[in-house]
Design a protein around this motif. Structure first.
Motif, PDB file in Angstrom:
ATOM      1  N   ARG A   7       1.158  -8.435  -8.567  1.00 21.64           N
ATOM      2  CA  ARG A   7       1.751  -8.907  -7.323  1.00 21.64           C
ATOM      3  C   ARG A   7       2.242 -10.346  -7.490  1.00 21.64           C
ATOM      4  O   ARG A   7       1.785 -11.078  -8.375  1.00 21.64           O
ATOM      5  CB  ARG A   7       0.730  -8.843  -6.180  1.00 21.64           C
ATOM      6  CG  ARG A   7       0.289  -7.439  -5.765  1.00 21.64           C
ATOM      7  CD  ARG A   7       1.394  -6.603  -5.170  1.00 21.64           C
ATOM      8  NE  ARG A   7       0.858  -5.471  -4.404  1.00 21.64           N
ATOM      9  CZ  ARG A   7       1.609  -4.507  -3.872  1.00 21.64           C
ATOM     10  NH1 ARG A   7       2.930  -4.515  -4.045  1.00 21.64           N
ATOM     11  NH2 ARG A   7       1.058  -3.518  -3.169  1.00 21.64           N
ATOM     12  N   SER A   8       3.139 -10.753  -6.621  1.00 20.89           N
ATOM     13  CA  SER A   8       3.776 -12.062  -6.727  1.00 20.89           C
ATOM     14  C   SER A   8       2.975 -13.145  -6.011  1.00 20.89           C
ATOM     15  O   SER A   8       2.098 -12.854  -5.187  1.00 20.89           O
ATOM     16  CB  SER A   8       5.176 -12.001  -6.106  1.00 20.89           C
ATOM     17  OG  SER A   8       5.071 -11.820  -4.695  1.00 20.89           O
ATOM     18  N   THR A  11      -4.771  -5.046  -6.623  1.00 21.79           N
ATOM     19  CA  THR A  11      -4.622  -6.457  -6.975  1.00 21.79           C
ATOM     20  C   THR A  11      -4.968  -7.335  -5.783  1.00 21.79           C
ATOM     21  O   THR A  11      -5.692  -8.325  -5.917  1.00 21.79           O
ATOM     22  CB  THR A  11      -3.187  -6.728  -7.456  1.00 21.79           C
ATOM     23  OG1 THR A  11      -2.922  -5.927  -8.615  1.00 21.79           O
ATOM     24  CG2 THR A  11      -2.995  -8.183  -7.817  1.00 21.79           C
ATOM     25  N   GLY A  12      -4.484  -6.981  -4.598  1.00 25.12           N
ATOM     26  CA  GLY A  12      -4.805  -7.753  -3.407  1.00 25.12           C
ATOM     27  C   GLY A  12      -6.265  -7.661  -3.029  1.00 25.12           C
ATOM     28  O   GLY A  12      -6.873  -8.636  -2.566  1.00 25.12           O
ATOM     29  N   PHE A  51      -0.521  -0.629  -6.349  1.00 27.89           N
ATOM     30  CA  PHE A  51      -0.974  -1.953  -6.773  1.00 27.89           C
ATOM     31  C   PHE A  51      -1.757  -2.693  -5.685  1.00 27.89           C
ATOM     32  O   PHE A  51      -1.985  -3.897  -5.805  1.00 27.89           O
ATOM     33  CB  PHE A  51       0.209  -2.784  -7.243  1.00 27.89           C
ATOM     34  CG  PHE A  51       0.855  -2.241  -8.489  1.00 27.89           C
ATOM     35  CD1 PHE A  51       0.139  -2.169  -9.677  1.00 27.89           C
ATOM     36  CD2 PHE A  51       2.157  -1.773  -8.463  1.00 27.89           C
ATOM     37  CE1 PHE A  51       0.720  -1.641 -10.820  1.00 27.89           C
ATOM     38  CE2 PHE A  51       2.744  -1.249  -9.605  1.00 27.89           C
ATOM     39  CZ  PHE A  51       2.022  -1.183 -10.793  1.00 27.89           C
ATOM     40  N   TYR A  52      -2.201  -1.973  -4.660  1.00 28.03           N
ATOM     41  CA  TYR A  52      -3.018  -2.613  -3.630  1.00 28.03           C
ATOM     42  C   TYR A  52      -4.307  -3.181  -4.198  1.00 28.03           C
ATOM     43  O   TYR A  52      -4.880  -4.134  -3.658  1.00 28.03           O
ATOM     44  CB  TYR A  52      -3.340  -1.623  -2.507  1.00 28.03           C
ATOM     45  CG  TYR A  52      -4.387  -0.600  -2.844  1.00 28.03           C
ATOM     46  CD1 TYR A  52      -5.740  -0.861  -2.657  1.00 28.03           C
ATOM     47  CD2 TYR A  52      -4.025   0.643  -3.358  1.00 28.03           C
ATOM     48  CE1 TYR A  52      -6.702   0.089  -2.978  1.00 28.03           C
ATOM     49  CE2 TYR A  52      -4.984   1.586  -3.685  1.00 28.03           C
ATOM     50  CZ  TYR A  52      -6.316   1.307  -3.496  1.00 28.03           C
ATOM     51  OH  TYR A  52      -7.267   2.236  -3.825  1.00 28.03           O
ATOM     52  N   HIS A  89       0.091  -5.117   4.461  1.00 25.87           N
ATOM     53  CA  HIS A  89       0.607  -6.048   3.455  1.00 25.87           C
ATOM     54  C   HIS A  89       0.055  -5.704   2.073  1.00 25.87           C
ATOM     55  O   HIS A  89       0.809  -5.607   1.101  1.00 25.87           O
ATOM     56  CB  HIS A  89       0.231  -7.484   3.830  1.00 25.87           C
ATOM     57  CG  HIS A  89       0.670  -8.491   2.817  1.00 25.87           C
ATOM     58  ND1 HIS A  89       1.993  -8.852   2.645  1.00 25.87           N
ATOM     59  CD2 HIS A  89      -0.035  -9.213   1.896  1.00 25.87           C
ATOM     60  CE1 HIS A  89       2.086  -9.744   1.668  1.00 25.87           C
ATOM     61  NE2 HIS A  89       0.862  -9.975   1.201  1.00 25.87           N
ATOM     62  N   HIS A 143       3.249 -12.904  -2.284  1.00 24.31           N
ATOM     63  CA  HIS A 143       2.382 -11.829  -1.786  1.00 24.31           C
ATOM     64  C   HIS A 143       0.952 -12.335  -1.634  1.00 24.31           C
ATOM     65  O   HIS A 143       0.296 -12.088  -0.606  1.00 24.31           O
ATOM     66  CB  HIS A 143       2.418 -10.645  -2.756  1.00 24.31           C
ATOM     67  CG  HIS A 143       1.570  -9.487  -2.334  1.00 24.31           C
ATOM     68  ND1 HIS A 143       2.034  -8.469  -1.532  1.00 24.31           N
ATOM     69  CD2 HIS A 143       0.261  -9.205  -2.575  1.00 24.31           C
ATOM     70  CE1 HIS A 143       1.060  -7.598  -1.307  1.00 24.31           C
ATOM     71  NE2 HIS A 143      -0.035  -8.024  -1.929  1.00 24.31           N
TER      72      HIS A 143
END
Length: 384
Positions: free
Chosen positions: A345-346, A320-321, A317-318, A309, A349
């Motif tokens: 990310r949204s 950001t998570g 952009f991983y 995910h 997400h």
């Protein structure tokens, strides 16, 4: 207690957070695998910055997170892609990060390896300029006392006319490196500017060139990190390495099976996903140290859904998570990123990342994570 989480279709669903974290403690050093976590940087949320200004780092929080990783037995892969190299963190900032983290590693006895690249080059460069940029960074990392990781170079990808240029540049660097290095092949899903690395967009041809570099200098290559998200190709490369050269998986989709290995070998690990998974990953590797491969997989396999995910396209952009989960876990007091990347990310997400991480028991204080998630939801207008 429940929380309303938005789904991809915009509707809210009810989720009941867990009340107890997974019980994870520090333990003995690993014996069967060498494991690095690529670590994120913590931005200074009070710095008056603009999108084009140098990164403002909260050094205390950044180093505290590295001590957290070291306390669980993980090595730190410093100033890598996960630290936003080329996505908000420039070379002066990376150089300071390397110096500070290497000094901290000496203080606590932590394992550290640092990224060597060419990101001080901000425009078109010749091959000679690429070599000089690599040399400057290699000298700094070696002076810090850390291991070196030769990262893929956007400037080299742009300047090289074919495989022979990669053989020449890497051969030059390996001949002059003071100690064996880790070579990093970062795929274009992580950085589109690296398309055609090693002189070809044909992965079979690129693999041959990559292996030719290693075969010519096996005494100067401690290991390789493969970040192609292709388990079959990594296994093939792993089986073709010279004796004594390690394979460090960088596959954030298939890491449990690659680390577990097979009858012909296994991969060590150098992974961005081990930033949020640090304590759980360490527990799993200690189980593997006992020879219990099944127990290792039982612990680590359920984490793959979260990793896939976080690393979904656009994969770059991983980060950001990763930082979002560090905030929820209490490793930093805010959800602000270098370069404003927290906007990458949204909300759906983030909601799914929270749900998956909470389900794994990753948050040391589930109530804090729930409160912070509700604060984020309220910021986006979710008030119930």
């Amino acid at each position: 207690m429940t929380i309303q989480l938005p789904g991809p279709d915009g509707t809210l669903r009810t989720y009941e957070p867990r009340t107890e974290p997974l019980a994870l403690t520090t333990g003995a050093p690993f014996t069967s695998r060498t494991v690095f976590s690529a670590a994120h940087v913590v931005a200074d949320p009070f710095a008056d910055t603009t999108p084009d200004s140098p990164a403002a780092i909260d050094w205390d929080a950044t180093l505290a997170f590295r001590r957290h990783l070291w306390s669980h037995g993980l090595g730190v892969a410093e100033a890598m892609d996960t630290a936003q190299r080329g996505m908000g963190l420039d070379w002066p900032g990376a150089a300071e990060l390397i110096r500070r983290s290497a000094a901290e590693a000496k203080t606590v006895g932590g394992l550290i390896a640092c990224g060597v690249g060419t990101d001080q080059l901000t425009g078109p460069a010749t091959l000679a300029e690429v070599r000089a940029a690599y040399e400057e960074q290699l000298a700094l990392v070696e002076a810090s006392g850390a291991r070196s990781i030769l990262m893929a170079s956007r400037a080299l990808a742009a300047a090289a006319s074919g495989p022979e240029d990669y053989l020449d540049v890497y051969g030059h660097l390996l001949r002059q490196s003071a100690e064996p290095v880790i070579l990093h092949w970062l795929g274009p899903m992580f950085d589109p500017a690296l398309e055609g690395y090693w002189g070809s967009s044909d992965l079979d041809a690129a693999t041959d060139t990559f292996l030719e570099v290693i075969a010519a200098h096996p005494d100067k290559v401690e290991g390789i990190k493969v970040s192609l998200l292709d388990a079959g190709r990594e296994i093939d490369i792993r089986r073709r390495l010279p004796q004594g050269v390690r394979c460090y998986t960088g596959d954030d989709f298939n890491y449990p099976e690659l680390i577990a290995g097979d009858e012909k070998g296994f991969s060590h690990a150098l992974l961005g996903i081990f930033d949020p998974l640090g304590p759980l990953a360490a527990e799993a590797v200690r189980v593997l140290d006992t020879g219990n491969t099944g127990g290792f997989r039982e612990l680590l396999d359920p984490t793959v859904a979260l990793s896939r995910h976080l690393f979904q396209t656009p994969t770059r952009f991983y980060k950001t998570g990763v930082v979002f989960l560090a905030w929820l876990a209490g490793h930093q007091s805010h959800f602000t990123m270098v370069g404003g990347l927290q906007s990458a990310r949204s909300l759906p997400h983030f909601a799914r990342a929270y749900e998956l991480a909470d389900g794994l028991g990753l948050f040391p204080d589930p109530k804090l994570a729930e409160e912070r998630m509700k604060n984020l939801l309220a910021l986006y207008g979710v008030t119930r």
